[in-house]
Design a protein around this motif. Structure first.
Motif, PDB file in Angstrom:
ATOM      1  N   ILE A 401     -10.515 -16.206 -42.205  1.00 20.41           N
ATOM      2  CA  ILE A 401     -10.063 -16.488 -40.844  1.00 20.41           C
ATOM      3  C   ILE A 401     -10.455 -15.305 -39.957  1.00 20.41           C
ATOM      4  O   ILE A 401     -10.224 -14.155 -40.310  1.00 20.41           O
ATOM      5  N   GLY A 402     -11.056 -15.614 -38.819  1.00 19.97           N
ATOM      6  CA  GLY A 402     -11.508 -14.543 -37.942  1.00 19.97           C
ATOM      7  C   GLY A 402     -12.949 -14.171 -38.225  1.00 19.97           C
ATOM      8  O   GLY A 402     -13.712 -14.946 -38.799  1.00 19.97           O
ATOM      9  N   ASP A 403     -13.333 -12.957 -37.822  1.00 20.42           N
ATOM     10  CA  ASP A 403     -14.719 -12.537 -37.984  1.00 20.42           C
ATOM     11  C   ASP A 403     -15.037 -12.263 -39.451  1.00 20.42           C
ATOM     12  O   ASP A 403     -14.142 -12.017 -40.269  1.00 20.42           O
ATOM     13  N   ILE A 404     -16.321 -12.309 -39.776  1.00 25.76           N
ATOM     14  CA  ILE A 404     -16.766 -12.211 -41.170  1.00 25.76           C
ATOM     15  C   ILE A 404     -17.556 -10.925 -41.370  1.00 25.76           C
ATOM     16  O   ILE A 404     -18.454 -10.601 -40.590  1.00 25.76           O
ATOM     17  N   THR A 405     -17.213 -10.207 -42.440  1.00 25.68           N
ATOM     18  CA  THR A 405     -17.980  -9.034 -42.853  1.00 25.68           C
ATOM     19  C   THR A 405     -18.221  -9.126 -44.345  1.00 25.68           C
ATOM     20  O   THR A 405     -17.542  -9.883 -45.051  1.00 25.68           O
ATOM     21  N   LYS A 406     -19.176  -8.341 -44.840  1.00 24.14           N
ATOM     22  CA  LYS A 406     -19.442  -8.323 -46.283  1.00 24.14           C
ATOM     23  C   LYS A 406     -18.213  -7.834 -47.041  1.00 24.14           C
ATOM     24  O   LYS A 406     -17.884  -8.344 -48.116  1.00 24.14           O
ATOM     25  N   GLU A 407     -17.507  -6.846 -46.457  1.00 26.28           N
ATOM     26  CA  GLU A 407     -16.322  -6.301 -47.118  1.00 26.28           C
ATOM     27  C   GLU A 407     -15.244  -7.380 -47.293  1.00 26.28           C
ATOM     28  O   GLU A 407     -14.625  -7.503 -48.362  1.00 26.28           O
ATOM     29  N   LYS A 408     -15.033  -8.182 -46.228  1.00 23.67           N
ATOM     30  CA  LYS A 408     -14.046  -9.269 -46.320  1.00 23.67           C
ATOM     31  C   LYS A 408     -14.480 -10.307 -47.355  1.00 23.67           C
ATOM     32  O   LYS A 408     -13.663 -10.818 -48.122  1.00 23.67           O
ATOM     33  N   ALA A 409     -15.779 -10.633 -47.355  1.00 27.96           N
ATOM     34  CA  ALA A 409     -16.287 -11.615 -48.314  1.00 27.96           C
ATOM     35  C   ALA A 409     -16.096 -11.128 -49.744  1.00 27.96           C
ATOM     36  O   ALA A 409     -15.690 -11.891 -50.628  1.00 27.96           O
ATOM     37  N   ASP A 410     -16.365  -9.839 -49.986  1.00 21.28           N
ATOM     38  CA  ASP A 410     -16.192  -9.281 -51.333  1.00 21.28           C
ATOM     39  C   ASP A 410     -14.719  -9.285 -51.738  1.00 21.28           C
ATOM     40  O   ASP A 410     -14.373  -9.570 -52.898  1.00 21.28           O
ATOM     41  N   THR A 411     -13.847  -8.981 -50.775  1.00 20.24           N
ATOM     42  CA  THR A 411     -12.403  -8.998 -51.046  1.00 20.24           C
ATOM     43  C   THR A 411     -11.939 -10.393 -51.431  1.00 20.24           C
ATOM     44  O   THR A 411     -11.231 -10.592 -52.427  1.00 20.24           O
ATOM     45  N   LEU A 412     -12.349 -11.391 -50.634  1.00 20.35           N
ATOM     46  CA  LEU A 412     -11.938 -12.768 -50.911  1.00 20.35           C
ATOM     47  C   LEU A 412     -12.539 -13.269 -52.219  1.00 20.35           C
ATOM     48  O   LEU A 412     -11.872 -13.985 -52.980  1.00 20.35           O
ATOM     49  N   ARG A 413     -13.782 -12.913 -52.487  1.00 24.31           N
ATOM     50  CA  ARG A 413     -14.447 -13.335 -53.728  1.00 24.31           C
ATOM     51  C   ARG A 413     -13.623 -12.942 -54.950  1.00 24.31           C
ATOM     52  O   ARG A 413     -13.400 -13.742 -55.858  1.00 24.31           O
ATOM     53  N   LEU A 414     -13.191 -11.674 -54.984  1.00 25.27           N
ATOM     54  CA  LEU A 414     -12.447 -11.177 -56.136  1.00 25.27           C
ATOM     55  C   LEU A 414     -11.066 -11.828 -56.227  1.00 25.27           C
ATOM     56  O   LEU A 414     -10.621 -12.229 -57.310  1.00 25.27           O
ATOM     57  N   ALA A 415     -10.373 -11.949 -55.084  1.00 22.60           N
ATOM     58  CA  ALA A 415      -9.039 -12.569 -55.084  1.00 22.60           C
ATOM     59  C   ALA A 415      -9.113 -14.028 -55.525  1.00 22.60           C
ATOM     60  O   ALA A 415      -8.291 -14.499 -56.324  1.00 22.60           O
ATOM     61  N   ASP A 416     -10.125 -14.751 -55.029  1.00 19.26           N
ATOM     62  CA  ASP A 416     -10.312 -16.154 -55.385  1.00 19.26           C
ATOM     63  C   ASP A 416     -10.613 -16.299 -56.876  1.00 19.26           C
ATOM     64  O   ASP A 416     -10.116 -17.217 -57.540  1.00 19.26           O
ATOM     65  N   PHE A 417     -11.402 -15.367 -57.410  1.00 17.18           N
ATOM     66  CA  PHE A 417     -11.732 -15.408 -58.846  1.00 17.18           C
ATOM     67  C   PHE A 417     -10.475 -15.242 -59.693  1.00 17.18           C
ATOM     68  O   PHE A 417     -10.272 -15.962 -60.681  1.00 17.18           O
ATOM     69  N   ILE A 418      -9.624 -14.297 -59.313  1.00 20.73           N
ATOM     70  CA  ILE A 418      -8.372 -14.071 -60.063  1.00 20.73           C
ATOM     71  C   ILE A 418      -7.494 -15.317 -60.003  1.00 20.73           C
ATOM     72  O   ILE A 418      -6.915 -15.747 -61.016  1.00 20.73           O
ATOM     73  N   PHE A 419      -7.382 -15.923 -58.820  1.00 24.86           N
ATOM     74  CA  PHE A 419      -6.596 -17.149 -58.664  1.00 24.86           C
ATOM     75  C   PHE A 419      -7.109 -18.231 -59.600  1.00 24.86           C
ATOM     76  O   PHE A 419      -6.346 -18.831 -60.371  1.00 24.86           O
ATOM     77  N   ARG A 420      -8.409 -18.478 -59.571  1.00 23.81           N
ATOM     78  CA  ARG A 420      -8.988 -19.539 -60.406  1.00 23.81           C
ATOM     79  C   ARG A 420      -8.891 -19.212 -61.898  1.00 23.81           C
ATOM     80  O   ARG A 420      -8.654 -20.092 -62.724  1.00 23.81           O
ATOM     81  N   GLU A 421      -9.041 -17.944 -62.231  1.00 25.38           N
ATOM     82  CA  GLU A 421      -8.950 -17.533 -63.640  1.00 25.38           C
ATOM     83  C   GLU A 421      -7.558 -17.760 -64.204  1.00 25.38           C
ATOM     84  O   GLU A 421      -7.389 -18.286 -65.308  1.00 25.38           O
ATOM     85  N   GLU A 422      -6.531 -17.381 -63.449  1.00 21.70           N
ATOM     86  CA  GLU A 422      -5.151 -17.549 -63.921  1.00 21.70           C
ATOM     87  C   GLU A 422      -4.747 -19.025 -63.963  1.00 21.70           C
ATOM     88  O   GLU A 422      -3.984 -19.439 -64.850  1.00 21.70           O
ATOM     89  N   ILE A 423      -5.249 -19.812 -63.015  1.00 23.89           N
ATOM     90  CA  ILE A 423      -4.985 -21.257 -63.045  1.00 23.89           C
ATOM     91  C   ILE A 423      -5.556 -21.861 -64.327  1.00 23.89           C
ATOM     92  O   ILE A 423      -4.909 -22.678 -64.998  1.00 23.89           O
ATOM     93  N   ALA A 424      -6.775 -21.471 -64.693  1.00 19.20           N
ATOM     94  CA  ALA A 424      -7.415 -21.985 -65.914  1.00 19.20           C
ATOM     95  C   ALA A 424      -6.670 -21.516 -67.154  1.00 19.20           C
ATOM     96  O   ALA A 424      -6.456 -22.297 -68.101  1.00 19.20           O
ATOM     97  N   LYS A 425      -6.261 -20.257 -67.190  1.00 17.01           N
ATOM     98  CA  LYS A 425      -5.522 -19.722 -68.350  1.00 17.01           C
ATOM     99  C   LYS A 425      -4.231 -20.495 -68.590  1.00 17.01           C
ATOM    100  O   LYS A 425      -3.823 -20.731 -69.727  1.00 17.01           O
TER     101      LYS A 425
END
Length: 513
Positions: A401-425
């Protein structure tokens, strides 16, 4: 192959696409058209039946959507649902008025009684729960109509003129809350419209392949491949149709999920197709820099995708057609004519005015998501690919939400991965149809160690749905949400607060932007 067709005339109700989905579930092809579509165009489509949808208006107001009464002279069965029922009554000489206080106005689950001698209710129980949502009342039904359904509050919950094939219901048979609602729609199709039920995915597969071959001839096709379900099924269909005339271009715009670009390349490298991966992260992020409006983001991404494909086509040489995995909900939500735009999809409403290709091919354009999955199975795609949860073409751009930067994308990428990983576990992935993280533009005070933090809030979103036109928020167990929250806050810099989205669709959409 020419299929039997039922038209769904859209008067602005929230369940309109669900009606179309229910008709197709019954083995009959249908299309949704706005009520403003000229009658000559509708008649030329040669429908075997017409369904008027619900809507938020009152038919007796001059500003409300109306229909040309000529449509009732075609000799075609018509089913009116909620507003559509009242519109039929109003158009044919009945009287619709505001419901009086505590009488005739009904909302929610309502016990309803049916006349099972009517074709609409043939073979069904004489009593059941229906989903009501109307504040107006048919004070007088048109001449020739019989009352075939009632509730304690409303004597005309369903009406019918079977000699002309006209049926109207004040409730919504298309929603799951209405018992035997799909069976009522099936009765309309097969008992009133005398449908043969010729809509099967096997037939569609054959006809779609033939249509692509005829259109392409000996030309070359460039497919925008994201690696998601839609573009993967489109790739399989196009490969079957034109073989080596197809080149699949995967544009890695730097807004994919963690490791997803490598996974897509690995999956499609095994196929006997021309596959090209383009690393375009820098150019996309530069184009998006400083932009926070979601519609503008989509349009920027849509145009930049096209420009990348144009450049790649020149390298390949003389590409005639651009192919996309556009599906029916994309088309509907992007709006057309008088239809309201819910959100522009980058491959529909986000296309630039000028596209340097002979034409665009969208072989899935008239399919719902679950139909796309069925088609994928018909084409022999592996189940892990067919069952994959959706990922939007603009990727993380519309989950930041809001403006996009590489730093924000990297932050969301990692958080999203953890969410999906724990859901699968936890084994919850089998219960969810779509789940992802959203990096909000909200920052809040937190405490980590003995220090004050002022970091971003992350939203988690998970839904269950049959068709992605409506969806319910998922009841993920608290202990699973707790593990996810603890891991993200501890492992992802820049996030100090987690919230969980408990809004269904409608009123929300599945994605946040």
């Amino acid at each position: 192959m020419k299929h039997e067709l039922v038209l769904v005339l859209d008067f602005g109700g929230q369940y309109n696409q669900l009606i179309a989905r229910r008709v197709r579930e019954c083995g009959v092809y249908c299309e949704v058209k706005p009520y403003t579509t000229p009658l000559s165009e509708l008649k030329a489509m040669n429908p075997i039946g017409i369904i008027f949808t619900g809507g938020p208006n009152s038919v007796y107001l001059n500003t409300s959507p109306q229909v040309d009464p000529e449509i009732f002279t075609w000799g075609i069965p018509i089913l009116g649902i909620c507003y559509g029922c009242q519109l039929m009554a109003h158009s044919l000489g009945g009287l619709v008025t505001p419901a009086q206080e505590d009488t005739a106005r009904e909302y929610g689950k309502t016990t309803t009684y049916y006349d099972t001698s009517c074709k609409l209710f043939a073979g069904l129980p004489a009593e059941g729960i229906s989903w009501m949502s109307h504040g107006d009342y048919m004070a007088k039904v048109p001449q020739g109509f019989a009352l075939v359904g009632h509730t304690e509050m409303c004597p005309n919950a369903a009406i019918a003129d079977e000699s002309r094939g006209f049926y109207g219901v004040q409730y919504h048979p298309e929603v799951n809350h209405t018992e035997h609602g799909v069976a009522m729609i099936r009765n309309f199709l097969y008992e009133a419209c005398h449908a043969k039920g010729d809509w099967t995915m096997g037939d569609y597969c054959k006809s779609a392949i033939a249509a692509v071959r005829e259109k392409v001839g000996d030309g070359k096709v460039l497919l925008a491949l994201s690696g998601g379900v839609d573009s993967s099924v489109a790739a399989a269909l196009l490969a079957e149709a034109v073989g080596k005339q197809l080149t699949c271009v995967f544009v890695d715009h730097g807004l994919m999920r963690l490791n997803e670009g490598d996974e897509v390349e690995a999956a499609f490298s095994k196929w006997d197709i021309n596959f090209v991966r383009v690393d375009a992260e820098t150019r996309f992020l530069l184009k998006l820099a400083g932009e926070s409006d979601p519609e503008t983001k989509r349009k920027i991404i849509g145009e930049e995708f096209i420009r990348v494909f144009e450049e790649e086509s020149k390298k390949i040489g003389a590409v005639d057609f651009l192919a996309q995995g556009t599906i029916y909900p994309d088309v509907i939500e992007s709006g057309a004519g008088d239809a309201e735009t819910i959100k522009s999809h980058h491959n529909v409403g986000g296309l630039p005015d000028f596209v340097d290709f002979k034409d665009i091919i969208e072989p899935l354009r008239m399919l719902f998501k679950d139909e796309v999955r069925q088609l994928g199975r018909e084409l022999g795609l592996p189940e892990y690919l067919v069952s994959r949860q959706p990922f939007p073409g603009p990727g993380l751009a519309i989950r930041i939400i809001g403006d996009i930067t590489k730093e924000k994308a990297d932050t969301l990428r990692l958080a999203d991965f953890i969410f999906r990983e724990e859901i699968a576990k936890a084994g919850e992935d089998k219960n969810l149809n779509q789940y992802f993280a959203v990096l909000t533009n909200t920052r809040s005070v937190g405490v980590m160690g003995d220090g004050r933090t002022y970091d971003y809030t992350l939203a988690l979103r998970a839904v269950t749905t049959a068709d992605f036109m409506t969806a319910d928020w998922a009841r993920i167990p608290y202990d699973v949400l707790d593990k996810i929250s603890v891991r993200i806050v501890n492992e992802v810099p820049g996030i100090n607060r987690i919230v969980y989205d408990i809004t269904s669709k409608p009123p929300a959409t599945i994605e946040w932007e």
